[in-house]
Write an enzyme that holds these catalytic residues in place. Structure first.
Site, mmCIF file in Angstrom:
data_model
loop_
_atom_site.group_PDB
_atom_site.id
_atom_site.type_symbol
_atom_site.label_atom_id
_atom_site.label_comp_id
_atom_site.label_asym_id
_atom_site.label_seq_id
_atom_site.Cartn_x
_atom_site.Cartn_y
_atom_site.Cartn_z
ATOM 1 N N SER A 139 5.671 5.032 -8.345
ATOM 2 C CA SER A 139 7.087 4.743 -8.108
ATOM 3 C C SER A 139 7.581 5.273 -6.761
ATOM 4 O O SER A 139 7.079 4.882 -5.723
ATOM 5 C CB SER A 139 7.887 5.312 -9.277
ATOM 6 O OG SER A 139 9.237 4.990 -9.177
ATOM 7 N N SER A 149 12.531 19.286 -15.254
ATOM 8 C CA SER A 149 12.107 17.957 -14.813
ATOM 9 C C SER A 149 10.903 17.498 -15.634
ATOM 10 O O SER A 149 10.086 18.305 -16.065
ATOM 11 C CB SER A 149 11.724 18.012 -13.336
ATOM 12 O OG SER A 149 10.875 16.936 -13.022
#
Ligand code: 16G
Ligand code: MG
Length: 558
Positions: A79, A514
């Site tokens: 990504s 995260s």
């Protein structure tokens, strides 16, 4: 099906051919001791450490395919990560994210040392009652990273080692591969499982919607697209041949000069709240950015005073839900509609949706799978992360009702509205957020409403906000609840955040570990940028002191 000839009769193979697996696996040997985790969006790490993981994901995809008797997808991409990284994720039968139980198998399989491989594979088969006699079909795709070609070859080796059949789609956007998986598992109902089929389906729906646009004011359909020097550029260029001339797209950061995701792309623009470096922007010019695998999109422009305006996932969700709600009202259908956001959604967007639009809003944990799951609870579920990843899901019942009304409704106004909804259903990629599909829907809505990007932006004004990250020894020290809006551990952290938030107007802050990086993320918003910055800093300090911060103490912003 993998068949063995025994005594002249064809016998289905009942056991796994471990010799073959071991032979292939030796070519993709795992560096001893290396460990990784199937995170929010699959595995992501330095490309040089991924070969054994992608090979094993080829193996796992075969088992998942046999278990579900469906086609499974394997996408090689990282990504918005830098060029030197890469990643891999599996796509489940309806084009959705891999089921959570299988994420765990993926982690176990990736971390098994060579001699344990056989046991781990057998365990998965046993636990999930995988019938090895079933045939397997896997589709593979990859982004434009220099490491992706070789890694996708290793996926092919994994699929072959277990006797699975495959189709390699080569260079595709992540959402395109999701689309292929869905097409194949719905007997082509969703569309044709080719890149051309994807372009045709979307462009047909787009043109049908555009036909209903009453005004086509000049300039509305010009759009500059920063493609992050990634796969989006290639695919948008291909798609242009299928699109009407009234949509003028200028592709920037097409990979011919710059580096993938470097100082450009949707993630860069959202996080830094500024345009991509080197992108020429005229005053009020409508611009947008894709991320590296084209599953996110954000819009932006510079006003006459040189101020940068970002229209992120929240603004996109607002635009789309306004459009859909108005259409639903016109059709007279009573369908449930809701917007799903995450804790990152700007407080102004939530307020506008609930108070002005009267649209129910729900909050889900970060990560597409969580939003997708929640959105399924409604007839029309619009989900967007603030970072620009999102789509709309229509329940089967809603889709049937809308298509039926578009065909049979006698009342012209109602029928036209139902037709528009039908075209929207065909334009949106319901499997996952898709920058190309989202772009076309947004452009169609703006054209239909006769709105400029400035008029869209004026729906509400974002509260100033700031995102920071803090390095800690172990980010698992932070545990959250209430869709990540409250920290449960470490003790005292949430109380500290509450006390800080209380002192500032319109303030809100939260922290979460995260899922893609070894850090704790901090988000804060407030009435002014200065207050948001200070609040984010103070919360970072609290995390640093209470959750085992490492390295230097966070410094004030500015
Ligand atoms: C991944 C997720 C994205 C999420 C982000 C959060 C998918 C396909 N992608 O990119 O939805 O916003 O991770 O990253 O699920 P973080 O956990 O590092 O903040
Ligand atoms: Mg992406």
């Amino acid at each position: 099906m993998h068949l063995d000839l025994v005594g002249g009769e064809i016998q289905p193979e009942e056991e796994m051919d471990f010799d073959t697996v071991a032979k292939y696996s030796a070519l993709h040997a795992k560096p001893p001791g290396l460990s990784s985790q199937y995170g929010t969006a699959g595995f992501r790490t330095k490309a040089e450490n991924l070969d054994h993981t992608v090979f094993r994901m080829g193996l796992l995809a075969v088992l998942r395919s046999k278990q579900t008797t469906s086609t499974i997808g394997v996408m090689v991409t990282a990504s918005h990560n830098p060029e030197e990284d890469n990643g891999v994720k599996l796509i489940d039968p309806l084009g959705e994210m891999l089921a959570p139980a299988w994420e765990e198998y993926a982690t176990c399989l990736a971390n098994a040392e060579e001699p344990e491989l056989q046991t781990v594979l057998s365990d998965i088969c046993q636990k999930e009652k995988v019938d090895l006699q079933h045939s397997a079909f896997v589709v593979i795709g990859r982004d434009t990273r220099s490491s992706s070609k070789e890694l996708s070859q290793s996926v092919i080796d994994g699929v072959s080692a277990l006797g699975g059949q495959l189709q390699d789609y080569g260079l595709v956007t992540t959402p395109q591969l999701h689309y292929m998986v869905c097409c194949r598992n719905t007997n082509g109902n969703y569309g044709r499982a080719t890149v051309e089929g994807y372009y045709q389906k979307l462009s047909k729906a787009f043109m049908a919607l555009m036909k209903q646009a009453v005004t086509e004011r000049d300039g509305h359909l010009c759009l500059k697209v920063d493609c992050a020097n990634g796969i989006g550029a290639l695919k948008l260029k291909e798609m242009e041949h299928y699109l009407p001339k009234c949509l003028r797209i200028y592709i920037d950061n097409d990979g011919s000069k710059g580096k993938l995701n470097h100082l450009c792309g949707a993630d860069f623009v959202k996080v830094h709240q500024k345009p991509p470096v080197d992108l020429e922007m005229k005053i009020n010019e409508k611009c947008s950015s894709f991320d590296g695998d084209a599953d996110r999109i954000v819009y932006y422009y510079n006003d006459a005073a040189g101020r940068f305006h970002l229209l992120d996932g929240d603004k996109i969700a607002t635009l789309i839900s306004t459009f859909l709600k108005e259409l639903l009202v016109k059709t007279g259908q009573t369908l449930t509609l809701a917007v799903i956001q995450t804790a990152y959604a700007n407080g102004s967007s939530t307020h506008y949706l609930e108070e002005t639009m009267k649209v129910p809003v729900q909050c889900a944990k970060t990560g597409v799978k969580h939003l997708h799951h929640k959105a399924k609870e409604f007839d029309v579920g619009i989900y967007f992360e603030a970072n620009g990843h999102g789509t709309v899901l229509f329940s089967k019942a809603a889709e049937d009702k809308i298509r039926h009304q578009a065909e049979n409704e006698k009342d012209n106004r109602k029928r036209e509205a139902a037709k528009m909804l039908e075209n929207t259903i065909d334009l949106i990629n319901q499997t996952v957020g898709d920058a190309i599909s989202d772009l076309l829907l947004i452009e169609a809505i703006l054209a239909l409403k006769g709105w400029t990007v400035q008029q869209w932006d004026a729906l509400y004004t974002d509260l100033p906000n700031r995102q920071l990250k803090v390095k800690v020894a172990d980010r698992r020290a932070i545990d959250t609840t209430d869709a990540e809006r409250q920290a449960v551990t470490p003790p005292g952290l949430q109380e500290k955040i509450n006390a800080l938030v209380k002192k500032i107007k319109q303030a809100r802050a939260f922290v979460r570990p995260s899922g893609t990086e070894d850090v704790v993320r901090v988000y804060a918003e407030a009435d002014t940028q200065e207050n948001a910055d200070n609040l984010a800093h103070e919360v970072s300090l609290a995390v640093y002191h209470l959750a085992g911060g490492v390295g230097e103490e966070p410094k004030p912003i500015g």
